[in-house]
Design a protein around this motif. Structure first.
Motif, PDB file in Angstrom:
ATOM      1  N   TRP A  49      33.193 -70.912 -50.193  1.00  0.00           N
ATOM      2  CA  TRP A  49      34.454 -71.638 -50.069  1.00  0.00           C
ATOM      3  C   TRP A  49      35.265 -71.108 -48.894  1.00  0.00           C
ATOM      4  N   PHE A  50      35.350 -69.772 -48.793  1.00  0.00           N
ATOM      5  CA  PHE A  50      36.102 -69.190 -47.685  1.00  0.00           C
ATOM      6  C   PHE A  50      35.466 -69.536 -46.345  1.00  0.00           C
ATOM      7  N   MET A  51      34.133 -69.437 -46.280  1.00  0.00           N
ATOM      8  CA  MET A  51      33.440 -69.733 -45.029  1.00  0.00           C
ATOM      9  C   MET A  51      33.591 -71.208 -44.657  1.00  0.00           C
ATOM     10  N   ALA A  52      33.486 -72.080 -45.646  1.00  0.00           N
ATOM     11  CA  ALA A  52      33.521 -73.520 -45.380  1.00  0.00           C
ATOM     12  C   ALA A  52      34.906 -73.998 -44.967  1.00  0.00           C
ATOM     13  N   ARG A  53      35.951 -73.208 -45.249  1.00  0.00           N
ATOM     14  CA  ARG A  53      37.294 -73.608 -44.866  1.00  0.00           C
ATOM     15  C   ARG A  53      37.428 -73.773 -43.353  1.00  0.00           C
ATOM     16  N   SER A  54      36.564 -73.077 -42.598  1.00  0.00           N
ATOM     17  CA  SER A  54      36.675 -73.152 -41.135  1.00  0.00           C
ATOM     18  C   SER A  54      35.892 -74.317 -40.544  1.00  0.00           C
ATOM     19  N   LEU A  55      35.252 -75.126 -41.391  1.00  0.00           N
ATOM     20  CA  LEU A  55      34.609 -76.334 -40.874  1.00  0.00           C
ATOM     21  C   LEU A  55      35.683 -77.346 -40.504  1.00  0.00           C
ATOM     22  N   PRO A  56      35.731 -77.780 -39.259  1.00  0.00           N
ATOM     23  CA  PRO A  56      36.811 -78.701 -38.863  1.00  0.00           C
ATOM     24  C   PRO A  56      36.616 -80.100 -39.442  1.00  0.00           C
ATOM     25  N   ASP A  57      37.721 -80.757 -39.689  1.00  0.00           N
ATOM     26  CA  ASP A  57      37.705 -82.161 -40.093  1.00  0.00           C
ATOM     27  C   ASP A  57      37.847 -82.992 -38.823  1.00  0.00           C
ATOM     28  N   TYR A  58      36.778 -83.687 -38.462  1.00  0.00           N
ATOM     29  CA  TYR A  58      36.806 -84.459 -37.221  1.00  0.00           C
ATOM     30  C   TYR A  58      37.581 -85.759 -37.358  1.00  0.00           C
TER      31      TYR A  58
ATOM     32  N   ALA B 176      50.836 -86.998 -23.724  1.00  0.00           N
ATOM     33  CA  ALA B 176      50.718 -88.304 -24.363  1.00  0.00           C
ATOM     34  C   ALA B 176      49.636 -88.219 -25.433  1.00  0.00           C
ATOM     35  N   PRO B 177      49.568 -89.201 -26.328  1.00  0.00           N
ATOM     36  CA  PRO B 177      48.522 -89.171 -27.360  1.00  0.00           C
ATOM     37  C   PRO B 177      47.122 -89.091 -26.749  1.00  0.00           C
ATOM     38  N   LEU B 178      46.236 -88.384 -27.444  1.00  0.00           N
ATOM     39  CA  LEU B 178      44.874 -88.109 -26.981  1.00  0.00           C
ATOM     40  C   LEU B 178      43.907 -88.435 -28.104  1.00  0.00           C
ATOM     41  N   GLU B 179      42.745 -88.951 -27.725  1.00  0.00           N
ATOM     42  CA  GLU B 179      41.732 -89.315 -28.721  1.00  0.00           C
ATOM     43  C   GLU B 179      40.415 -88.611 -28.408  1.00  0.00           C
ATOM     44  N   ILE B 180      39.823 -87.973 -29.416  1.00  0.00           N
ATOM     45  CA  ILE B 180      38.517 -87.328 -29.296  1.00  0.00           C
ATOM     46  C   ILE B 180      37.574 -88.043 -30.250  1.00  0.00           C
TER      47      ILE B 180
ATOM     48  N   ARG C 277      33.970 -88.446 -31.655  1.00  0.00           N
ATOM     49  CA  ARG C 277      32.715 -87.694 -31.767  1.00  0.00           C
ATOM     50  C   ARG C 277      31.611 -88.655 -32.184  1.00  0.00           C
ATOM     51  N   ASP C 278      30.648 -88.856 -31.284  1.00  0.00           N
ATOM     52  CA  ASP C 278      29.586 -89.821 -31.573  1.00  0.00           C
ATOM     53  C   ASP C 278      28.676 -89.293 -32.678  1.00  0.00           C
ATOM     54  N   ASN C 279      27.611 -90.028 -32.977  1.00  0.00           N
ATOM     55  CA  ASN C 279      26.794 -89.658 -34.131  1.00  0.00           C
ATOM     56  C   ASN C 279      25.979 -88.390 -33.940  1.00  0.00           C
ATOM     57  N   SER C 280      26.021 -87.785 -32.735  1.00  0.00           N
ATOM     58  CA  SER C 280      25.407 -86.475 -32.511  1.00  0.00           C
ATOM     59  C   SER C 280      26.471 -85.391 -32.376  1.00  0.00           C
ATOM     60  N   ASN C 281      27.724 -85.758 -32.697  1.00  0.00           N
ATOM     61  CA  ASN C 281      28.872 -84.853 -32.608  1.00  0.00           C
ATOM     62  C   ASN C 281      29.198 -84.465 -31.174  1.00  0.00           C
ATOM     63  N   VAL C 282      28.888 -85.326 -30.222  1.00  0.00           N
ATOM     64  CA  VAL C 282      29.299 -85.116 -28.836  1.00  0.00           C
ATOM     65  C   VAL C 282      30.696 -85.706 -28.678  1.00  0.00           C
ATOM     66  N   PRO C 283      31.696 -84.898 -28.285  1.00  0.00           N
ATOM     67  CA  PRO C 283      33.046 -85.436 -28.150  1.00  0.00           C
ATOM     68  C   PRO C 283      33.200 -86.269 -26.883  1.00  0.00           C
TER      69      PRO C 283
ATOM     70  N   ALA D 221      30.348 -93.182 -35.212  1.00  0.00           N
ATOM     71  CA  ALA D 221      30.944 -91.887 -34.876  1.00  0.00           C
ATOM     72  C   ALA D 221      31.135 -91.065 -36.144  1.00  0.00           C
ATOM     73  N   VAL D 222      30.962 -89.758 -36.024  1.00  0.00           N
ATOM     74  CA  VAL D 222      31.133 -88.872 -37.179  1.00  0.00           C
ATOM     75  C   VAL D 222      32.597 -88.551 -37.413  1.00  0.00           C
ATOM     76  N   GLY D 223      33.458 -88.936 -36.478  1.00  0.00           N
ATOM     77  CA  GLY D 223      34.879 -88.701 -36.657  1.00  0.00           C
ATOM     78  C   GLY D 223      35.666 -89.016 -35.407  1.00  0.00           C
ATOM     79  N   VAL D 224      36.923 -89.338 -35.591  1.00  0.00           N
ATOM     80  CA  VAL D 224      37.852 -89.567 -34.480  1.00  0.00           C
ATOM     81  C   VAL D 224      39.087 -88.713 -34.731  1.00  0.00           C
ATOM     82  N   THR D 225      39.369 -87.818 -33.800  1.00  0.00           N
ATOM     83  CA  THR D 225      40.535 -86.951 -33.906  1.00  0.00           C
ATOM     84  C   THR D 225      41.624 -87.478 -32.988  1.00  0.00           C
ATOM     85  N   GLU D 226      42.790 -87.720 -33.565  1.00  0.00           N
ATOM     86  CA  GLU D 226      43.946 -88.157 -32.779  1.00  0.00           C
ATOM     87  C   GLU D 226      44.908 -86.979 -32.648  1.00  0.00           C
ATOM     88  N   LEU D 227      45.241 -86.653 -31.416  1.00  0.00           N
ATOM     89  CA  LEU D 227      46.193 -85.579 -31.149  1.00  0.00           C
ATOM     90  C   LEU D 227      47.484 -86.195 -30.614  1.00  0.00           C
TER      91      LEU D 227
END
Length: 824
Positions: A28-37, A48-52, A54-60, A811-817
């Motif tokens: 549980w402690f180790m898995a906490r550092s897995l980022p949510d994409y 300004a707003p930024l979008e990352i 991540r395609d299906n191979s996790n390439v941002p 995509a495995v995830g989209v991160t909005e900053l």
């Protein structure tokens, strides 16, 4: 009795439950550092707003309104996936590993402090352009934004390693990124170690002329012989002792044979089936988990750029844009020289110079060591460069009493514009602009291959030292530093670096082979990284009139050894098909079976075949028999097959067959005797190690690729989990290179090869492909820790596209900053 059994059972169940709970808590402690994409975060430092995406191979794929924001996003993504790797490399460059690892890394820290890598990186900030400083500052802000998110968002310290080692993370700075380039240059540098080895071999041999047998020049005109080191540096080797036998932990300098390597080649429109240009690149470095390389796409104002980055740097070091493709190999340019410096016997703070004794420059440096008292080092410099410790690099064996050794090296420049050159290369629109951008590149020395839609070129980039005509060893041996002729006289102009543009044959390429044959001091190098792979590459390129993306793939993945094809007929000439079949169960019969297998083998180092293992074990045993009696303990430094040496011996070039005679024996042994005895040695070793019929052997069992985690890899069960192992084809001298360890109980374990492969097709740029040897994440619990490694092992690739719609598909995830304070 029954009661005792019940209590034992209860105790066992209780302990099992406690162990299970402990494991669950640890996970549980180790898995906490897995980022949510898939996240929407408010961060400081954005315009300004930024979008990352991540395609299906996790390439941002990073999309922002300004270039600065895009570099911010790259720093953020690097930190999400590779925070421990980045901080470990930074600590290495700073010489601060011992603060968390203790005394075992003190020697590494001492070397880095004496080279002053990090301080030179800070000084080099003044050599960067305004645009580069903007990129460096934005990138650092992105890294620090994720670190802040880790600290405030209960994200498990950012990486599982921080639960075992120091969790404090200093803010990232622009100087940290510049230090990464210098650290890479140190890992790729090979001439320092080669100079020391040549000196040691020269002292060990009774006839200095034999040096050109065991350490021959690359084919073609060049220097045939070297000066006698004992005459060059009187007193060297007298009473010398080996002070350090083991490589220090986390040592940043590659061991001999494991330095930087690579393949790169390009085809122009006349040699391409589609009429466009093609480029293939696969840089070779030590296998690690995760790999050094991190795939990313940046959408800049000059257009999209995609390829391989190094975490810690805002730079696509290998890749393509919409208009340009580029790849690199280690050039093996001779950019390092060792100098023997004479200490004033009346004042040990002075060294002899051409103008007499002068004081050394010095300053103290405090080395903090975990669980031990700090150590104060006195760092010293001669006019030629930093003074190196005698106990490292075997310098004690070649340094006379009353002397020290200094290093001249182009990477020690405080005005290193390599980062600016790299960023300008990313923005270049054609071949001419790319070659012009590379002028500011200082170190490491590289061969840069570039293509645009119509043209191809390759040029050696990086600073080349200007040596004087009267240099005593032409840069091949340590030389007296007080003699003016042995000192550098600045840097050669960029125009002096070799260049090959739009050749008539339509193809350029390099496998770390010799690229030019020019007289000293314009020679570039006398020590090259390859004399073998280039033979296979030339054949594959010339076998086709035109090439395709697929034919470039076949060449990258080719596992035929030209070395095996050339050496086996020489070494086994008098052993094949001689005499009648020996009785079963005898050593003679086993030898005949091995020779029969090799006789029908085409040299393909296929993981499923027995012949590669028999061949590799035979050549290893043969080289040991040839050199052990002449070199003694020094023979252990030759951990890999030296093909040119074995060929010289069995062709008896300049009397080299004399190596076959055992000096200590009364009879005169022939090379046939050595070949036969070495084959018997190899077969005994194979039987002891694998204990199976020759026909059942698998090269892949011995040649398992080991991608070791640099800090967790050696910790018992954790190492079993964190390290990545793969049965692989290839070998030391195949285009699909899998360089063996060369030492230990498993000498053929593959530890060095193509951590990245890319092929860029400018007839249809979005059909370009790339791959890395592990995965994007540095987190062992992430599914992206090793997912690309399975494809890499099978010789597969993933799409290298700049199409945003394809990136978003699955995509495995989209991160909005979102800029701080501007969230809706």
């Amino acid at each position: 009795m029954a009661a005792a059994i019940r209590w034992l059972f209860r105790i066992f169940v209780t302990l099992a439950l406690l162990a299970g709970l402990a494991s669950a808590a640890l996970y549980w402690f180790m898995a906490r550092s897995l980022p949510d994409y898939d996240a929407r975060l408010e961060v400081a430092g954005l315009d300004a707003p930024l979008e990352i995406v991540r395609d299906n191979s996790n390439v941002p794929h990073i999309f922002g309104e300004t270039d600065a924001d895009v570099f911010f996003g790259l720093g953020f993504a690097h930190a999400q996936d590779r925070l421990w790797q980045m901080t470990l490399m930074r600590r290495t460059a700073q010489g601060r590993l011992s603060e968390i690892f203790g005394a075992r890394t003190a020697a590494t820290d001492e070397l880095m402090r004496r080279l002053d890598i990090y301080n030179l990186a800070r000084q080099s900030l003044g050599a960067q352009s305004d645009e580069t400083m903007t990129a460096l500052e934005a990138y650092a802000a992105g890294v620090n934004a994720w670190v802040s998110e880790v600290n405030t968002g209960a994200r498990g310290r950012g990486a599982p390693e921080f639960w075992m080692f120091e969790p404090q993370i200093a803010p990232w700075s622009p100087a940290d990124s510049l230090a990464m380039i210098k650290l890479l240059a140190l890992n790729l540098g090979t001439h320092l170690g080669e100079e020391v080895l040549r000196a040691r071999v020269s002292l060990a041999l009774d006839d200095p002329e034999r040096l050109r047998d065991i350490l021959p020049d690359a084919p073609g005109q060049g220097v045939a012989a070297l000066p006698d080191y004992a005459a060059l540096v009187p007193g060297a080797g007298q009473g010398a002792t080996r002070l350090a036998a083991a490589t220090p932990d986390l040592w940043p300098v590659a061991e001999r044979g494991l330095g930087g390597a690579s393949n790169v080649w390009a085809a122009g429109p006349t040699r391409s089936a589609s009429g466009g240009t093609l480029l293939a690149n696969d840089p070779h470095l030590a296998f690690t988990a995760p790999t050094l390389w991190y795939l990313a796409r940046l959408e800049l104002s000059s257009g999209g750029v995609i390829g391989a980055t190094v975490p810690g740097m805002p730079l696509v070091l290998l890749g393509r844009s919409e208009r340009l493709g580029w790849g690199i190999t280690a050039s093996y340019a001779d950019d390092q020289d060792l100098h023997i410096e004479k200490v004033n016997p009346d004042n040990r703070n002075e060294l002899l110079t051409p103008e007499g004794f002068k004081p050394m420059r010095s300053r103290p440096s405090i080395l903090k060591i975990r669980d031990a008292d700090p150590v104060t080092l006195t760092l010293r410099w001669s006019e030629n460069g930093p003074i190196l410790p005698r106990r490292q690099f075997d310098l004690s064996e070649i340094t006379p009493p009353g002397h020290v050794v200094s290093l001249s090296w182009t990477a020690l420049s405080p005005e290193d514009g390599s980062m600016t050159a790299g960023l300008e290369l990313m923005r270049a629109g054609d071949v001419d602009a790319a070659l012009a951008a590379a002028e500011g590149f200082v170190a490491p020395g590289l061969n840069l291959a570039v293509i645009d839609a119509e043209r191809i070129a390759m040029k050696t980039i990086g600073a080349l030292p200007r040596r004087r005509d009267g240099h005593a060893s032409k840069g091949r041996l340590p030389t007296p530093g007080w003699i003016a002729e042995n000192r550098w006289d600045g840097i050669l102009p960029y125009d002096a670096n070799p260049v090959f543009a739009d050749p008539a044959g339509g193809i350029v390429g390099n496998t770390n082979n010799k690229v030019v044959d020019r007289p000293f001091p314009l020679h570039v190098s006398y020590h090259w990284g390859d004399t073998q792979r280039i033979q296979r590459w030339r054949r594959l390129m010339q076998n086709r009139e035109v090439h395709t993306r697929e034919s470039f793939m076949e060449a990258q993945l080719d596992t035929v050894s030209p070395t095996a094809r050339s050496l086996l007929p020489l070494v086994g000439a008098d052993l094949w098909f001689t005499g009648e079949a020996a009785p079963e169960g005898t050593p003679e019969r086993l030898r005949q079976r091995a020779l029969a297998l090799l006789a029908g083998w085409n040299g393909e180092m296929n993981e499923h075949l027995p012949e590669p293992l028999i061949y590799a074990a035979w050549m290893r045993a043969l080289q040991t028999r040839l050199i052990a009696d002449d070199l003694g303990p020094l023979a252990a430094e030759f951990t890999h097959l030296e093909p040119l040496f074995v060929e010289r011996v069995f062709r008896n070039i300049d009397g080299a067959a004399g190596w076959c005679d055992v000096v200590q024996s009364a009879r005169v042994e022939t090379c046939t005797d050595m070949a036969r005895l070495a084959l018997d040695d190899a077969l005994i070793w194979i039987d002891e190690r694998y204990g199976t019929a020759l026909e059942s052997l698998r090269w892949g069992d011995a040649h398992e690729a080991l991608h070791a985690h640099e800090t967790l890899g050696g910790i018992g069960g954790i190492g079993w989990f964190a390290n990545i192992r793969q049965s692989t084809s290839g070998g030391d001298n195949t285009l699909s290179r899998g360089l063996s360890r060369g030492t230990g109980t498993n000498p053929f374990t593959s530890v060095h090869g193509a951590g990245y492969r890319g092929i860029y097709d400018f007839a249809d740029p979005d059909s370009s492909v790339f791959i890395t040897s592990t995965g994007q994440s540095g987190h062992p619990l992430s599914r992206h820790y090793d997912d690309l490694g399975d494809l890499w092992r099978r010789g597969e690739y993933i799409p290298m596209t700049l199409d945003p719609d394809l990136a978003r598909a699955a995509a495995v995830g989209v991160t909005e900053l979102i800029p701080a304070g501007r969230a809706e």
